[in-house]
Each structure stands twice: as structure tokens, then as C-alpha cells.
Design an enzyme around this catalytic site. Structure first.
Site, short mmCIF file in Angstrom:
data_model
loop_
_atom_site.label_atom_id
_atom_site.label_comp_id
_atom_site.label_asym_id
_atom_site.label_seq_id
_atom_site.Cartn_x
_atom_site.Cartn_y
_atom_site.Cartn_z
N PRO A 148 0.80 -1.20 0.00
CA PRO A 148 0.00 0.00 0.00
C PRO A 148 0.84 1.26 0.00
O PRO A 148 1.80 1.38 0.77
CB PRO A 148 -0.75 -0.11 1.31
CG PRO A 148 0.13 -0.93 2.19
CD PRO A 148 1.19 -1.55 1.36
N GLU A 149 0.46 2.17 -0.83
CA GLU A 149 1.00 3.53 -0.78
C GLU A 149 -0.13 4.45 -0.35
O GLU A 149 -1.20 3.96 0.00
CB GLU A 149 1.57 3.90 -2.16
CG GLU A 149 2.64 2.92 -2.62
CD GLU A 149 3.22 3.24 -3.99
OE1 GLU A 149 3.32 4.43 -4.32
OE2 GLU A 149 3.56 2.30 -4.71
N LYS A 151 1.82 6.73 5.06
CA LYS A 151 1.27 5.39 4.84
C LYS A 151 0.79 4.76 6.15
O LYS A 151 0.56 3.56 6.21
CB LYS A 151 2.33 4.50 4.18
CG LYS A 151 2.81 5.00 2.82
CD LYS A 151 3.99 4.21 2.29
CE LYS A 151 4.63 4.94 1.11
NZ LYS A 151 5.90 4.33 0.70
N ARG A 185 4.03 -11.49 4.69
CA ARG A 185 5.47 -11.35 4.89
C ARG A 185 5.87 -10.86 6.28
O ARG A 185 7.06 -10.68 6.54
CB ARG A 185 6.04 -10.44 3.80
CG ARG A 185 5.96 -11.08 2.42
CD ARG A 185 6.47 -10.16 1.33
NE ARG A 185 7.90 -10.02 1.35
CZ ARG A 185 8.58 -9.29 0.47
NH1 ARG A 185 7.93 -8.65 -0.49
NH2 ARG A 185 9.88 -9.22 0.54
N ARG A 223 15.16 -0.34 -6.01
CA ARG A 223 13.79 -0.63 -6.46
C ARG A 223 13.75 -0.57 -7.98
O ARG A 223 14.39 0.27 -8.61
CB ARG A 223 12.79 0.41 -5.91
CG ARG A 223 12.99 0.78 -4.47
CD ARG A 223 12.80 -0.38 -3.53
NE ARG A 223 11.46 -0.94 -3.59
CZ ARG A 223 10.40 -0.42 -2.99
NH1 ARG A 223 10.50 0.66 -2.27
NH2 ARG A 223 9.23 -1.00 -3.09
#
Length: 302
Positions: A2-3, A53, A101, A252
DNA sequence: CCGAACCTGTGT
DNA sequence: ACACAGGTTCGG
């Protein structure tokens, strides 16, 4: 996962469920997921806000901050029992924190100001804060980092992640490798406009679902089909048809158009129209036209 | 500033 | 077997 737009969507779906409910207990199925800055006390949720966030459940003097990191979800109904890492118990309901995770964190704190909360205190301004109109360019001037790194750094602006950083650079015609301090005042202004436009659009469409994101009702976001850079490696640019390239920045994957995302001041821009949604629709429209022409005339239309 | 670490799963 | 995944934090 999620951003900012996804977190905002989750917050919107949580509000009607949790406001005025009492949080009675937190059950940690994975001990690292829940962190207590103070001993737990039940409290009534007065408001739910997003900061960067982070999701923040607010009582009068109590806070629960939740960060979903990569795969976290807050759900009324769990989709997979195996991945439930914590359960928030309310008087009449419960909320499942699912997180494959185990990167996500839930932090309980009390007797502290909102902006002093752990994690929150290091965040830069929200993208729509007016102070950014003045400070954004100065911030850029002070940074030797690439613009992609700059946008990902939560101390500069809160809420942008890997998807939207790429979407923002694409929309603003800026090469993600551009050194931040080399960006001019007018391009900084355009960049800030792109940040606000891209994030606003994604919030309106209730976030981007690539693999994991669903809101508290289990619904997917609708922004995926509007992505123009992220996940489009090797596909042709919606603006100039050049195949999109990937590089690693800040560890990234970064997708960009090597032709029309230029380093400001270095090369002229390919086009000036700014509404990429319009360009996207035009592109799909032209594709359909070409298909029809081929059907009528074969591979070599007149 | 960069890479590694934190985790578990999926796709090549 | 290997690379990769929407995030953050740490050590060098």
C-alpha cells in the site's frame, strides 16, 4: 502493497465500521507484529486518520498506529487464516490483520501528541499541505539524490512509494535519474502538480491492486488499468510509442520512457499536453481504429 | 549513498 | 535454483 492512495482507501472503509467502537483487546498471533509503547488500555475510537502510509486509530489519549508495509491487510473477514498476524477485538466486532510477509506493524501508544508518535514524527508534509508550494523547490535544491530516491524518502513528502514514484515521474516528463538539485523552479512546480494529480486520481479510483491490495471490505482498487509506467517494462510508451526501460534506483525497479522522460534542461520535451488520462484514452482509441482498418484493408492500408 | 536485512510466496 | 514483490531500517 500500500502507498498513500491504498492506505487512504482502507481508512475510508474503516471509519464507518470503527468510529465510536471500543477497542477492547489486541491479540498478537505473531509477536513481532504488535508493539506496545505503553501497557495496553481499552479505548473508544474517536477518529481514524491517515498520515503518510500510516493508519491511526485515535482515542482521546490513546493511539493505535498501523503500517501495512508490503503485504498487510485490515479485514473484517480474513481471506487466509494462515496469514493472520493479529486480531483487534472491538465490542461488537473484530478486525483481522493479515500479513503474509510479517513486515507490518501495529503500535499502541498513550499520553503522547499525534505528531510525536513513533514513525510519524519523521514524516515529511502531506502532498496537499500548502507549505509545500513554497518549500518543495527548496527541498529539491538541498538534495543530491536522484528524484526517484527523493520521492521515495518519506522525510521529504509522506506517502509516495514505488508505483506512484514512477507514475509521477512519467506524468511530469522527468527522468527518474535526474539529480534533485538540478530541477528548476518551474519544473519543480510541474512535478508537485503531477504528485497531487496522480495521487488524487488513484484515491478517486480507490487504489491500485497489483497482487495484494484489498480494502477493509475485501474490494480491489480500480487504478491498475490506468498505470502508464509501473509494470509496463518493454511495453510501448502511451505518449511516444518507445519501449519502456527498467533500471534499479534505490534498490527498487524503476520503469520509465527513455525518450520522453528527459532530464530537465538537457533536452526538449516531446509533447506538452499534461493530461495523461486523456492521452491513455486516445491511445486505446487509436489502437482500436488501427485494428478496424486492418480488418478492412489487410496489413497494408492505403 | 548502497546493499542487506527483515519474511513468505510466486513466477521464470 | 534464482529473481522478484506495493516498505522501512540498519550497518558500513
Amino acid at each position: 502493497m500500500p502507498e498513500l492512495p491504498e492506505v487512504e482507501t482502507v481508512v475510508q472503509t474503516l471509519r464507518p465500521k470503527l468510529i465510536d467502537q471500543q477497542l477492547t483487546a489486541i491479540q498478537a498471533l505473531n509477536s513481532a507484529t504488535v508493539v506496545y509503547k505503553n501497557p495496553f488500555e481499552p479505548f473508544i475510537i474517536k477518529n481514524i486518520v491517515r498520515r503518510g502510509k500510516y493508519i491511526i486509530l485515535m482515542g482521546d489519549d490513546h493511539f493505535l498506529t498501523i503500517h501495512l508495509r508490503m503485504t498487510g491487510r485490515l479485514l473484517e473477514k480474513a481471506t487466509n487464516k494462515k496469514f493472520i498476524r493479529a486480531i483487534l477485538a472491538f465490542t461488537n466486532s473484530s478486525l483481522h490483520f493479515e500479513d503474509m510477509r510479517k513486515f507490518g506493524r501495529i503500535v499502541f501508544a498513550t499520553g503522547i501528541e499525534l505528531e510525536a508518535l513513533p514513525g510519524i514524527r519523521n514524516l515529511g508534509p502531506e502532498p496537499w499541505q500548502e507549505q509545500l508550494d513554497k518549500s518543495f523547490y527548496q527541498q529539491l535544491q538541498r538534495s543530491n539524490a536522484t528524484i526517484k530516491s527523493f520521492l521515495l524518502n518519506q522525510k521529504n513528502i509522506a506517502g509516495i512509494g514505488n508505483i506512484y514514484a514512477d507514475e509521477i515521474c512519467f506524468h511530469a516528463y522527468i527522468n527518474p535519474l535526474t539529480v534533485s538539485k538540478s530541477i528548476t523552479a518551474s519544473i519543480a512546480k510541474r512535478l508537485l502538480n503531477s504528485i497531487r494529480y496522480i495521487l488524487n486520481k488513484a484515491i478517486t479510483l480507490r487504489g491500485t491492486t497489483f497482487a495484494h491490495f484489498i480494502d477493509a471490505d475485501g474490494k480491489k482498487g480500480n487504478n491498475f488499468e490506468y498505470l502508464q509506467a509501473y509494470g509496463r517494462k518493454g511495453k510501448s510508451c502511451f505518449r511516444c510509442n518507445t519501449p519502456l526501460t527498467t533500471i534499479k534506483i534505490h534498490n527498487r525497479t524503476t520503469v520509465y520512457c527513455p525518450a520522453c522522460q528527459k532530464i530537465p534542461g538537457n533536452k526538449k520535451e516531446v509533447c506538452t499536453a499534461a493530461d495523461s488520462l486523456y492521452i491513455l484514452h486516445l491511445h486505446t482509441f487509436l489502437k482500436r481504429c488501427r485494428k478496424i482498418l486492418r480488418r478492412i484493408f489487410g496489413d497494408h492500408p492505403p
